[in-house]
Design an enzyme around this catalytic site. Structure first.
Site, PDB file in Angstrom:
ATOM      1  CG  ASP A   1      -7.171 -38.285 -13.341  1.00 12.12           C
ATOM      2  OD1 ASP A   1      -7.647 -39.243 -13.981  1.00 12.12           O
ATOM      3  OD2 ASP A   1      -7.241 -38.198 -12.097  1.00 12.12           O
TER       4      ASP A   1
ATOM      5  CD  GLU B   1     -10.840 -39.782 -16.367  1.00 17.91           C
ATOM      6  OE1 GLU B   1     -11.264 -40.912 -16.061  1.00 17.91           O
ATOM      7  OE2 GLU B   1     -10.285 -39.044 -15.543  1.00 17.91           O
TER       8      GLU B   1
END
Length: 679
Positions: free
Chosen positions: A314, A367
């Protein structure tokens, strides 16, 4: 004072590796471990708190008395406190009491705890990871199904809200999910499930991204063994598992990593480096070796102990840039005066190198929302070493294009074609994730223009374009049946919608796309290579149409994709093709079983004409459905024709739509004045 035996699981080599940032299994030594010492069963505790005056273990067993069970500081300079307490076993609640040098008394959960109390309670729990796995067939075969030339159709799931029962008051448990979620995903044909962070987190509305227990699945839905049971069930059903992993930041809850030993142990003291302005959280200090050991060992822990098949990392962009979400004067340049976080870059490279060294059949996915070069390229070529990267630009441009009324799309044609300019610069995964259906953005179906029929036709077209675009796919739960409201962390998905034809038709369409993608070498084998894609015509903006070819290893077996982004039927639309013969329609998003109008289906054989079109020696003419996508394959069973004309099904009118559970239809699509595609 109670008895605490002077015993250690740590060797000098362990502490040396830990201090060097190279102990990738430090979870085997730090934390709480049930062992036998001199004939006595109990629990060994070890915690890193180098700046503490004193450390003790507190819990129900000693009435939370900070003076009862003190730990001893190791003789070396590791900063680790340890001790063995007889009689303490599985299920015992505990915390570490930290007496800080500034005189404060802190109560901290165990950073390496395997299990925690159900929030809002915050104690760690002595536990083990004993479990008899039954997924050997999956694990043995994973090396054959995890390559970049293999299908990745990922279903993104938030465990707590996928389905709620008892009037929406309770989430499904891990074991209940092992029945319901596993059978659903298998039936829908997704290759993988990606779970939003399952690691223990105190605040449910954080979606799991504010983690306090990095080594424990949240206790909200069951025990660690229950979570293993879910992983096991997914693998036995032939479904891979990807976990969201958050090495970018952590919350400042009093029982967590922040201010752990009375100092900024895991983060930076200077808020210009240690505080994240977007999430009001702490940023890991990637330059501290012990923190690197903590994080990399945590990544390997989930791959080893829980048989996870991949990690989606993330907020990588927030790690790479020192000035991420900061104004001038709010950040500190690196030693060369730049905005790159050199310590984070080094950490990410080491993380990827270590994961692929230890688990070469696993996958790491970034990401990363900027144009950083080489995110999914090997570290030996200067890349960060990830296996894949989310294609955020495609997501943004495609959703922007689809929000336009079809009559205006001809003026925004570049938005739908631009992704192919850079599609092969990384190994891209195309995400329609949870981030796109929250914070007032609305659901995917809400973002489509037009009446009810057009919205669903647009969404089917979007999904078809997504699955045939180079790269892999990720779809957040609810999108597969056209959830009408945006995702709400307090509610389950609107499963009752699947009783209606439009929504059940959308489910059938996703199921069909998954099945086709998984069994179409032309879409998979070169999904990250420019050799796997050719435009037929990307310039037909007047008709808002696109056509392209996808190739696998066998150049004689391409598929042709034609998209019509308007509600107008395109009759006798001519498409240039590289091979002579009979082509057949294998996918059509406007079929009635998917909730479409059924106005156009190219049921007959599409025989090529030997006439140059779109720069290719052959062509066929077909009818394009309104707001639809058509996929063609060369029919190997049919004999090539010397002279052929196009054969298409006669378009039929789409009956008016209804608002009931009866078959939902659209208004009759208008016929195009254009009789052929633009060259």
């Amino acid at each position: 004072m109670a008895t605490v035996l002077n015993h250690s699981l740590l060797t000098d080599f362990d502490t040396s590796l830990f201090g060097a940032g190279k102990h990738y299994k430090i979870y085997e030594k730090l934390g709480s471990h049930i062992i036998e010492v001199d004939g006595q069963w109990g629990t060994y505790f070890a915690v890193w708190a180098p700046n503490a005056q004193a450390v003790s273990v507190i819990g129900n067993f000693n009435y939370w008395n900070r003076d009862s069970h003190p730990l001893s500081a190791r003789w070396d300079s590791s900063g680790i406190w340890e001790g063995f307490i007889p009689g303490i076993g599985k299920g015992e609640l505990y915390k570490y009491h930290i007496h800080a040098r500034d005189g404060r008394h802190l109560q901290k959960g165990d950073p390496f705890a395997l299990f925690w109390e159900i929030p809002p309670n915050t104690a760690s729990i002595v536990w083990d990871l004993d479990y008899e796995w039954k997924d050997k067939a999956w694990m043995d075969n994973r090396k054959n199904i995890s390559g970049l030339d293999k299908p990745y159709s990922v279903y993104e799931v938030h465990i707590g809200t996928w389905k709620k029962i008892h009037g929406g008051t309770r989430s499904l448990s891990y074991k209940e999910l092992a029945d319901e979620l596993v059978s659903y995903v298998r039936d829908m044909g997704f290759t993988h499930v990606e779970f939003l962070p399952v690691m223990e987190h105190p605040y449910f509305p954080s979606w799991g991204y504010q983690i306090t227990g990095y080594f424990a699945p949240t206790s909200r839905f069951g025990t660690p063994q229950d979570f293993m049971y879910l992983m096991d069930a997914l693998h036995q059903a032939g479904i891979g598992v990807i976990l969201d992993w958050v090495p970018s930041h952590f919350p400042n809850d009093a029982h967590g990593l922040a201010d752990f030993d009375g100092t900024h142990l895991f983060d930076h003291a200077d808020p210009r480096k240690g505080f994240h302005p977007d999430w009001k959280s702490c940023i890991f200090n990637y330059g501290r070796n012990e923190v690197r050991s903590f994080l990399i060992s945590n990544a390997l822990f989930w791959l080893q102990q829980y048989h996870i098949d991949g990690l989606r990392v993330d907020a990588v962009a927030s790690m790479l840039y020192l000035d991420y979400s900061r104004e001038e004067g709010e950040w500190i340049p690196n030693e060369f005066g730049g905005n790159e976080n050199l310590e984070a870059i080094s950490f990410l490279k080491e993380f990827n190198e270590t994961v692929y060294q230890e688990f070469p059949d696993a996958i790491t996915i970034a990401e990363e929302s900027t144009a950083w070069t080489g995110v999914s390229r090997p570290t030996y070529t200067g890349g960060l070493g990830f296996g894949q990267k989310w294609m955020m630009g495609w997501m943004h441009d495609t959703l922007s294009y689809f929000k336009h009324d079809p009559i205006h799309r001809q003026y925004h044609h570049n938005e739908i074609t631009f992704s192919l300019v850079y599609a092969f610069s990384e190994n891209f995964m195309l995400p329609l994730s949870h981030d796109e259906v929250v914070h007032g953005k609305g659901s995917l179906i809400q973002r489509m223009p037009g009446d009810e029929w057009q919205r669903f036709a647009n969404l089917r077209l979007l999904f078809g374009y997504m699955f045939t675009h180079p790269g892999t796919q990720l779809l957040f739960m609810g999108g597969e049946f056209g959830q009408t409201s945006e995702w709400n962390i307090e509610k389950g998905l609107e499963w009752w919608l699947t009783e209606f034809d439009y929504h059940s038709g959308m489910q059938k369409w996703i199921k069909e796309l998954n099945q086709y993608y998984r069994n179409a070498p032309a879409l998979v084998e070169k999904q990250f290579s420019p050799e796997g894609f050719q435009w037929i015509d990307h310039g037909d903006y007047q008709n808002s149409s696109l056509s392209y070819l996808r190739y696998g290893n066998d150049k004689e077996k391409p598929v042709a994709v034609i998209c019509n982004f308007t509600p107008v039927v395109r009759e006798n639309y001519k498409v240039g093709l590289p091979l002579a013969g009979t082509w057949k329609e294998v996918l059509n998003s406007d079929r009635e079983e998917y909730g479409g109008s059924g106005a156009v289906q190219n049921k007959g054989a599409l025989k090529t004409v030997q006439e140059t079109w779109h720069g290719r020696p052959y062509n066929v003419s077909l009818n394009l459905p309104p707001l639809g996508i058509v996929v063609l394959e060369l029919d190997r069973k049919a004999q090539p024709a010397k002279k052929a004309t196009a054969t298409t099904a006669k378009p039929k009118a789409a009956p008016a739509k209804t608002g009931t559970k009866a078959k939902a239809k659209a208004a009759k699509p208008a016929a195009s004045k254009s009789k052929k595609g633009q060259d």
